[in-house]
Write an enzyme that holds these catalytic residues in place. Structure first.
Site, PDB file in Angstrom:
ATOM      1  N   SER A  48       0.821  -1.212   0.000  1.00 16.08           N
ATOM      2  CA  SER A  48       0.000   0.000   0.000  1.00 16.08           C
ATOM      3  C   SER A  48       0.852   1.258   0.000  1.00 16.08           C
ATOM      4  O   SER A  48       2.051   1.237   0.329  1.00 16.08           O
ATOM      5  CB  SER A  48      -0.908   0.017   1.233  1.00 16.08           C
ATOM      6  OG  SER A  48      -0.153   0.254   2.410  1.00 16.08           O
ATOM      7  N   ASP A  68      -1.528  -1.032  -3.586  1.00 15.24           N
ATOM      8  CA  ASP A  68      -2.839  -0.901  -2.962  1.00 15.24           C
ATOM      9  C   ASP A  68      -3.074   0.525  -2.462  1.00 15.24           C
ATOM     10  O   ASP A  68      -2.168   1.165  -1.918  1.00 15.24           O
ATOM     11  CB  ASP A  68      -2.934  -1.881  -1.790  1.00 15.24           C
ATOM     12  CG  ASP A  68      -4.312  -1.940  -1.177  1.00 15.24           C
ATOM     13  OD1 ASP A  68      -5.304  -1.889  -1.931  1.00 15.24           O
ATOM     14  OD2 ASP A  68      -4.401  -2.044   0.063  1.00 15.24           O
ATOM     15  N   HIS A  69      -4.302   1.011  -2.656  1.00 14.92           N
ATOM     16  CA  HIS A  69      -4.743   2.307  -2.109  1.00 14.92           C
ATOM     17  C   HIS A  69      -3.747   3.430  -2.376  1.00 14.92           C
ATOM     18  O   HIS A  69      -3.332   4.147  -1.465  1.00 14.92           O
ATOM     19  CB  HIS A  69      -5.008   2.192  -0.610  1.00 14.92           C
ATOM     20  CG  HIS A  69      -6.415   1.801  -0.290  1.00 14.92           C
ATOM     21  ND1 HIS A  69      -7.505   2.572  -0.613  1.00 14.92           N
ATOM     22  CD2 HIS A  69      -6.900   0.696   0.311  1.00 14.92           C
ATOM     23  CE1 HIS A  69      -8.612   1.972  -0.220  1.00 14.92           C
ATOM     24  NE2 HIS A  69      -8.273   0.814   0.323  1.00 14.92           N
ATOM     25  N   GLU A  99     -11.895   2.498  -6.633  1.00 10.93           N
ATOM     26  CA  GLU A  99     -12.908   2.462  -5.577  1.00 10.93           C
ATOM     27  C   GLU A  99     -13.943   3.539  -5.840  1.00 10.93           C
ATOM     28  O   GLU A  99     -13.591   4.694  -6.101  1.00 10.93           O
ATOM     29  CB  GLU A  99     -12.243   2.688  -4.226  1.00 10.93           C
ATOM     30  CG  GLU A  99     -13.212   2.709  -3.041  1.00 10.93           C
ATOM     31  CD  GLU A  99     -12.467   2.810  -1.713  1.00 10.93           C
ATOM     32  OE1 GLU A  99     -11.657   1.896  -1.447  1.00 10.93           O
ATOM     33  OE2 GLU A  99     -12.678   3.778  -0.988  1.00 10.93           O
ATOM     34  N   VAL A 124      -7.206  -8.560   2.743  1.00  4.85           N
ATOM     35  CA  VAL A 124      -7.017  -8.797   4.178  1.00  4.85           C
ATOM     36  C   VAL A 124      -5.689  -8.188   4.611  1.00  4.85           C
ATOM     37  O   VAL A 124      -4.646  -8.482   4.015  1.00  4.85           O
ATOM     38  CB  VAL A 124      -7.022 -10.302   4.512  1.00  4.85           C
ATOM     39  CG1 VAL A 124      -6.836 -10.511   6.008  1.00  4.85           C
ATOM     40  CG2 VAL A 124      -8.309 -10.961   4.033  1.00  4.85           C
TER      41      VAL A 124
END
Length: 285
Positions: free
Chosen positions: A49, A83-84, A135, A228
């Site tokens: 991330s 990620d993100h 997202e 997760v």
């Protein structure tokens, strides 16, 4: 082997099974996750991330290169995924380094700006053979500004995918990031309606807060990529605390981390097997 998330997620969605995606904070996390995937012969997504890069002094290359080497040398398909990432430059740096998938997170932007910037980075990535996750709206718990009551509208989701061309879509259906309890209540009817409206695999963020039964039901309803992070941190930290309490003389991190790493590997293997079990059989058992 370094893998394409589009193929893995497409195959999983067609078979109504889940695809496990686990965050790498330390190199040992990635090693445990790959070992678990190899043990059960299943693909896995290693996620790095933007926050993890920040933790590593803002330097993507050292930890990112390690994630890539783990993926390339694995005996099962492994995706190296950013990620993100809210930083466009970080997205491009990850692609240039060799990552096969990125998640561009423009969810804090105004809707029109989110669509515009997502479409631009998606086209840039596609030109380089890299997949993009995005997202729509805000998933609860992220940076303390999201609310778990947030929900994604199926029609909005379908239009967002059309407008941006993304390959996977993370949606808000009742989960929250950074939960240490596993009692989040997902809206499975909404998941099913979004899955019916959207032509790309769906992603569940905040899965750490969802029980095993809840995850099986969400996969049955239409979730594919299951993220997760916090849950594995809890598993790891509980074991390290236990070992340190039992051996106050321990000072070598290789010794007091060993049990935590083994616990993470065992839990990732358990989750991968659960996600990959055909959901009708898993739910009815």
């Amino acid at each position: 082997m370094l893998a394409d998330i589009r193929k893995l997620a497409g195959d999983a969605a067609a078979r109504h099974v889940g695809l496990g995606a686990f965050n790498v904070v330390l190199l040992e996390h990635g090693e445990a996750q790959v070992a678990a995937a190899e043990s059960c012969g299943l693909p896995v997504i290693l996620q790095l991330s933007q926050n993890a890069v920040k933790y590593h002094h803002g330097r993507l290359r050292p930890i990112g290169s390690a994630v890539l080497r783990l993926a390339e040398e694995a005996r099962v398909p492994v995706v190296a995924h950013l990620d993100h990432a809210e930083d466009i430059d970080l997205c491009k740096a990850a692609v240039d380094l060799g990552f096969t998938s990125i998640m561009y997170d423009g969810s804090k932007l105004a809707d029109a700006e989110n669509r515009r910037s997502t479409a631009e980075i998606t086209q840039w990535c596609h030109d380089r053979g890299v997949s993009v996750e995005a997202e729509l709206g805000e998933v609860g718990g992220k940076n303390g500004v999201h609310d778990p009551s947030a929900r994604t509208n199926p029609d909005d989701a379908a239009h967002f995918v059309t407008d941006t061309g993304v390959d996977l879509l993370a949606v808000a259906v009742g989960s929250s990031h950074a939960m240490t309890s596993r009692d989040a209540a997902l809206d499975n009817d909404l998941i099913a309606r979004i899955a019916a409206a959207v032509p790309v695999p769906l992603v569940l963020h905040g899965s750490s807060g969802v029980s095993d039964a809840g995850m099986r039901a969400a996969i049955r309803a239409g979730m594919t990529k299951i993220n997760v992070s916090t849950h594995l941190n809890v598993v790891y930290t509980e074991m390290v605390r236990r070992d340190l309490a039992a051996g106050p003389e321990l000072v070598d991190p290789r010794k007091y981390s060993r049990g935590g790493n083994a616990a993470v590997q065992a839990e990732v293997e358990r989750l991968l097997r659960m996600y990959s079990t055909p959901v009708a059989a898993a739910v009815d058992s």
